[in-house]
Design a protein around this motif. Structure first.
Motif, PDB file in Angstrom:
ATOM      1  N   ALA A 108      -1.235   2.373  -0.629  1.00 18.73           N
ATOM      2  CA  ALA A 108      -1.304   3.749  -1.127  1.00 18.73           C
ATOM      3  C   ALA A 108      -0.762   4.728  -0.097  1.00 18.73           C
ATOM      4  CB  ALA A 108      -2.748   4.104  -1.490  1.00 18.73           C
ATOM      5  N   LEU A 109      -1.111   4.535   1.174  1.00 19.14           N
ATOM      6  CA  LEU A 109      -0.586   5.412   2.217  1.00 19.14           C
ATOM      7  C   LEU A 109       0.907   5.187   2.447  1.00 19.14           C
ATOM      8  CD1 LEU A 109      -3.358   5.567   4.990  1.00 19.14           C
ATOM      9  CD2 LEU A 109      -2.771   7.267   3.257  1.00 19.14           C
ATOM     10  N   ALA A 110       1.365   3.948   2.305  1.00 23.13           N
ATOM     11  CA  ALA A 110       2.802   3.683   2.437  1.00 23.13           C
ATOM     12  C   ALA A 110       3.587   4.465   1.387  1.00 23.13           C
ATOM     13  CB  ALA A 110       3.073   2.187   2.300  1.00 23.13           C
ATOM     14  N   ALA A 111       3.047   4.526   0.176  1.00 22.71           N
ATOM     15  CA  ALA A 111       3.712   5.265  -0.895  1.00 22.71           C
ATOM     16  C   ALA A 111       3.600   6.771  -0.689  1.00 22.71           C
ATOM     17  CB  ALA A 111       3.116   4.870  -2.245  1.00 22.71           C
ATOM     18  N   ALA A 150       4.189   1.385   8.151  1.00 23.49           N
ATOM     19  CA  ALA A 150       4.893   0.388   7.356  1.00 23.49           C
ATOM     20  C   ALA A 150       5.731   1.052   6.270  1.00 23.49           C
ATOM     21  CB  ALA A 150       3.889  -0.587   6.737  1.00 23.49           C
ATOM     22  N   GLY A 151       5.191   2.109   5.669  1.00 24.08           N
ATOM     23  CA  GLY A 151       5.946   2.842   4.650  1.00 24.08           C
ATOM     24  C   GLY A 151       7.170   3.517   5.230  1.00 24.08           C
ATOM     25  N   LEU A 153       4.700   0.300  -5.218  1.00 24.33           N
ATOM     26  CA  LEU A 153       3.615   0.193  -4.240  1.00 24.33           C
ATOM     27  C   LEU A 153       2.292   0.676  -4.841  1.00 24.33           C
ATOM     28  CD1 LEU A 153       5.465   1.530  -1.050  1.00 24.33           C
ATOM     29  CD2 LEU A 153       4.720  -0.820  -1.452  1.00 24.33           C
ATOM     30  N   SER A 154       2.353   1.775  -5.575  1.00 22.56           N
ATOM     31  CA  SER A 154       1.140   2.327  -6.173  1.00 22.56           C
ATOM     32  C   SER A 154       0.554   1.389  -7.224  1.00 22.56           C
ATOM     33  CB  SER A 154       1.437   3.695  -6.800  1.00 22.56           C
ATOM     34  OG  SER A 154       1.948   4.600  -5.840  1.00 22.56           O
ATOM     35  N   VAL A 155       1.429   0.828  -8.052  1.00 27.10           N
ATOM     36  CA  VAL A 155       0.965  -0.099  -9.091  1.00 27.10           C
ATOM     37  C   VAL A 155       0.373  -1.360  -8.469  1.00 27.10           C
ATOM     38  CG1 VAL A 155       1.750  -1.608 -10.964  1.00 27.10           C
ATOM     39  CG2 VAL A 155       2.497   0.781 -10.878  1.00 27.10           C
TER      40      VAL A 155
END
Length: 409
Positions: free
Chosen positions: A25-28, A152-153, A185-187
């Motif tokens: 979630a944070l990567a997105a 990482a994002g 990523l979110s899904v």
């Protein structure tokens, strides 16, 4: 003295399995929603003939949106973390996908403003979320994996942009690809994340907001100083590097490496900081960031630029992690509001930093002098941070350790 924040074994499979949905979630939300503009900007500037000033307006719009998102969470505390996080992630994806639909600086700035708002909202939700109960020995490891998602994002975004440019993709195609990556990523994160319990169930809308603890204002002030200090090298180091080594092929790898350093530093914290509390980690990391800024200010060489990039990239998420962990442990049921206040302070700092640098330049200061001043500011803040007194703890120590006062999940 409180129990150290990093007393447990450095990492475990169970901690990683609990944290990876929040990390995605944070990567997105952050790696793309907050930071994707940096690697895409050169393409936009080349294709649309945009000036540096126009790019600065778009970047500033994202900073302003981030601040507005944090201020909104202070004025209207988040009561439904799950729903707010889902809406924020969906908004980041939609706003990224919408970038090719507009063709004006004003339109792009509006989208970046809204993306900054959604990114702040998502970050505050994740920062307040508890994948494990307060005081659980896995808490530090879970936090490390979670915040590594930002780096990482950033790295993933940089690598995606490198690959797309190698294939001849333009700015519009790149924005669409990054929007699709945000959605993916979110899904991937949501099925697991939606089954985890938020830190507090606040379905009763009439409940008054939880009281903020003593010391959160002072901690937020120092977190804002971190924002001022961080944004100066983040803004101006690339310009210094380009003066020394103007090869664009090397610059293409700068953003992925910056993100990789940020991710790895988060994962290394539980190993390196065992026996120390989160406030000590924050102070040490801020001193290292100051040292990196001072090195490049005093030594005009590519080795100094690389050292500064590693020390800044390798500490900014460590400070973020330690600062948010400090606020969350201190605040208990008020964690979402405390996270919003800390985020607002950082956002204000990163807006103020370039303004202060510009003001100093008008008075004759050059970039190395600005970096020196930023380093001194960070070092002074790191020293003063140890003097902050919070509820239930002596000066310089975390208020709530694993053996201290806890709050129900």
């Amino acid at each position: 003295m409180s129990t150290p924040a990093y007393p447990s074994p450095p990492m475990s499979a169970s901690a990683a399995s609990l944290a990876w949905p929040a990390a995605l979630a944070l990567a997105a939300a952050m790696g793309i929603g907050r930071f994707a503009f940096t690697p895409v900007w050169p393409l936009m500037a080349q294709e649309a003939g945009l000036s540096l000033a126009q790019g600065s307006w778009m970047a500033s719009a994202n900073y302003a949106g981030y601040l507005l998102g944090a201020l909104a969470a202070i004025a209207w505390p988040v009561r439904r973390l799950r729903a707010t996080l889902a809406a924020s992630l969906a908004a980041v994806a939609a706003l990224t996908l919408a970038m090719p639909l507009l063709d004006s600086v004003a339109g792009w700035s509006a989208l970046r403003l809204a993306a900054g708002y959604a990114s702040a909202s998502a970050f505050i939700c994740v920062a307040a979320w508890r994948s494990v109960p307060a005081g659980d020995p896995r808490e530090a490891s879970v936090s490390a994996v979670t915040y590594a998602g930002v780096g990482a994002g950033i790295a993933l975004t940089g690598l995606a942009c490198l690959a797309l440019m190698a294939w001849g993709a333009g700015a519009n195609q790149t924005w669409v690809a990054l929007g699709g990556l945000t959605l993916a990523l979110s899904v991937a994160a949501w099925p697991r994340l939606s089954r985890q319990s938020p830190p507090a169930r606040t379905s009763a809308a009439a409940m008054p907001p939880a009281r903020l603890p003593r010391g959160i204002g002072a901690l937020s002030l120092h977190y804002g100083v971190f924002g001022v200090g961080y944004i100066i090298p983040a803004t101006f180091l690339p310009a210094m590097a380009k003066e020394i080594l103007p090869d664009p092929a090397i610059f293409g790898w700068a953003w992925p490496l910056f993100g990789l350093a940020a991710a790895l530093s988060c994962l290394l914290v539980p190993r390196l900081a065992r026996g120390r509390d989160d406030r000590q980690v924050w102070r040490c990391a801020q001193l290292l960031m100051a040292a990196g800024m001072l090195a490049v200010a005093l030594w005009h060489h590519i080795a100094a630029v690389i050292l500064a990039a590693l020390l800044v990239g390798g500490t900014f998420m460590v400070i973020t992690q330690a600062g948010m962990l400090t606020a969350r442990r201190l605040s208990g049921p008020a964690a979402p509001r405390a996270a919003a206040i800390m985020t607002a302070a950082f956002a204000a700092g990163q807006i103020l930093g370039p303004l202060l640098a510009s003001w100093a330049a008008r008075w004759g200061a050059d970039l190395p002098q600005v970096l020196e001043a930023g380093a001194v500011l960070l070092a002074a803040s790191a020293w003063a941070l140890g003097k902050v007194t919070t509820d239930g703890a002596g000066a310089g120590h975390n208020a709530i350790g694993p053996q201290g006062r806890s709050h129900s999940n």
